[in-house]
Design an enzyme around this catalytic site. Structure first.
Site, PDB file in Angstrom:
ATOM      1  N   HIS A 132      -5.948  -5.934   3.806  1.00 39.82           N
ATOM      2  CA  HIS A 132      -4.975  -4.852   3.911  1.00 39.82           C
ATOM      3  C   HIS A 132      -4.392  -4.798   5.322  1.00 39.82           C
ATOM      4  O   HIS A 132      -5.136  -4.621   6.292  1.00 39.82           O
ATOM      5  CB  HIS A 132      -5.646  -3.517   3.572  1.00 39.82           C
ATOM      6  N   CYS A 159       0.844  -1.189   0.000  1.00 42.12           N
ATOM      7  CA  CYS A 159       0.000   0.000   0.000  1.00 42.12           C
ATOM      8  C   CYS A 159       0.884   1.245   0.000  1.00 42.12           C
ATOM      9  O   CYS A 159       1.794   1.362   0.824  1.00 42.12           O
ATOM     10  CB  CYS A 159      -0.892  -0.032   1.235  1.00 42.12           C
ATOM     11  N   GLU A 160       0.619   2.155  -0.915  1.00 42.59           N
ATOM     12  CA  GLU A 160       1.462   3.340  -1.011  1.00 42.59           C
ATOM     13  C   GLU A 160       1.234   4.323   0.141  1.00 42.59           C
ATOM     14  O   GLU A 160       2.048   5.219   0.354  1.00 42.59           O
ATOM     15  CB  GLU A 160       1.246   4.052  -2.345  1.00 42.59           C
ATOM     16  N   HIS A 161       0.163   4.164   0.885  1.00 39.89           N
ATOM     17  CA  HIS A 161      -0.123   5.112   1.965  1.00 39.89           C
ATOM     18  C   HIS A 161       0.674   4.834   3.234  1.00 39.89           C
ATOM     19  O   HIS A 161       1.066   5.759   3.932  1.00 39.89           O
ATOM     20  CB  HIS A 161      -1.619   5.103   2.295  1.00 39.89           C
ATOM     21  N   HIS A 162       0.906   3.551   3.539  1.00 38.14           N
ATOM     22  CA  HIS A 162       1.612   3.203   4.777  1.00 38.14           C
ATOM     23  C   HIS A 162       2.798   2.270   4.541  1.00 38.14           C
ATOM     24  O   HIS A 162       3.456   1.864   5.491  1.00 38.14           O
ATOM     25  CB  HIS A 162       0.643   2.535   5.770  1.00 38.14           C
ATOM     26  N   GLN A 196      -5.425  -0.565  -4.203  1.00 36.94           N
ATOM     27  CA  GLN A 196      -6.131  -1.679  -4.853  1.00 36.94           C
ATOM     28  C   GLN A 196      -6.948  -1.202  -6.045  1.00 36.94           C
ATOM     29  O   GLN A 196      -7.004  -1.871  -7.083  1.00 36.94           O
ATOM     30  CB  GLN A 196      -7.029  -2.367  -3.824  1.00 36.94           C
ATOM     31  N   CYS A 213      -2.715  -2.501   6.590  1.00 39.34           N
ATOM     32  CA  CYS A 213      -2.882  -1.177   7.193  1.00 39.34           C
ATOM     33  C   CYS A 213      -4.199  -1.103   7.965  1.00 39.34           C
ATOM     34  O   CYS A 213      -4.323  -0.319   8.911  1.00 39.34           O
ATOM     35  CB  CYS A 213      -2.790  -0.072   6.150  1.00 39.34           C
TER      36      CYS A 213
END
Length: 196
Positions: A156, A87-90, A128, A158
């Site tokens: 996920h 995941c690019e956010h976390h 995703q 995260c």
């Protein structure tokens, strides 16, 4: 399957990442010189380069390299393609299964190439929703089929490890083109992938 121990990485990238992971360990309050952590920056650097190796490959070229003329015009399904992504956010993993269908329009591709396309897009920093769209668009552009449909089911980390900490939630995304705009065709695909 790729033996990740045999992958060769550009030394400059490894060294840059090692430096940053060394600093991260120190910032977290750890001692990067502690025996158990001595090789951690190198191991993590190589792991990240493995997990993001999809940037180095053109997925469309993979499909075009195994494109064959064939007068088959019924649904082709490759289901239960396992994937792992970040995941690019976390920068935490998400993982699950991808189901792909396309209806040929004079051309087919090697079945393993569909799984390879999933592998390439999943080995990038992702969300995703974008990954679902990218897989669909790549197949549509490379093969120009009568339609493509992609369904991704994922868990996920995260959501499991931080934030709401919900262990059993599954996120499902889908995207489609052409013949799959018809509800009956989508329903046929969904029925076929739901069979054990």
């Amino acid at each position: 399957m790729i033996d990740t121990n045999l992958l060769k990485f550009p030394e400059e990238k490894v060294q840059k990442l090692m430096y940053h992971y060394h600093e991260i360990l120190a910032t977290l309050g750890e001692d990067p010189q502690r025996e158990g952590l001595l090789k951690t920056p190198e191991r993590v650097a190589k792991a990240m380069l493995t997990l993001t190796r999809g940037y180095e490959v053109d997925p469309k070229a993979v499909l075009l390299a195994a494109k064959f003329k064939e007068e088959y015009n019924q649904m082709v399904i490759v289901k239960d393609i396992d994937f792992f992504s970040m995941c690019e956010h976390h920068i935490l993993p998400f993982y699950g299964k991808v189901h792909v269908a396309y209806i040929p329009n004079g051309y087919i591709t090697g079945l393993s190439k569909i799984a390879r396309v999933v592998d390439i897009f999943s080995h990038r920093l992702q969300v995703q929703e974008r990954m679902t769209l990218q897989i669909k668009e790549c197949i549509q552009e490379a093969l120009n089929p009568l339609g493509v449909m992609v369904v991704v089911e994922a868990k996920h980390m995260c959501m499991q490890m931080r934030g709401v900490e919900k262990q059993n939630s599954v996120t499902t995304t889908s995207d489609f083109t052409g013949a799959f705009n018809q509800a009956k065709t989508r329903e046929e695909f969904m029925n076929l992938i739901s069979r054990g």
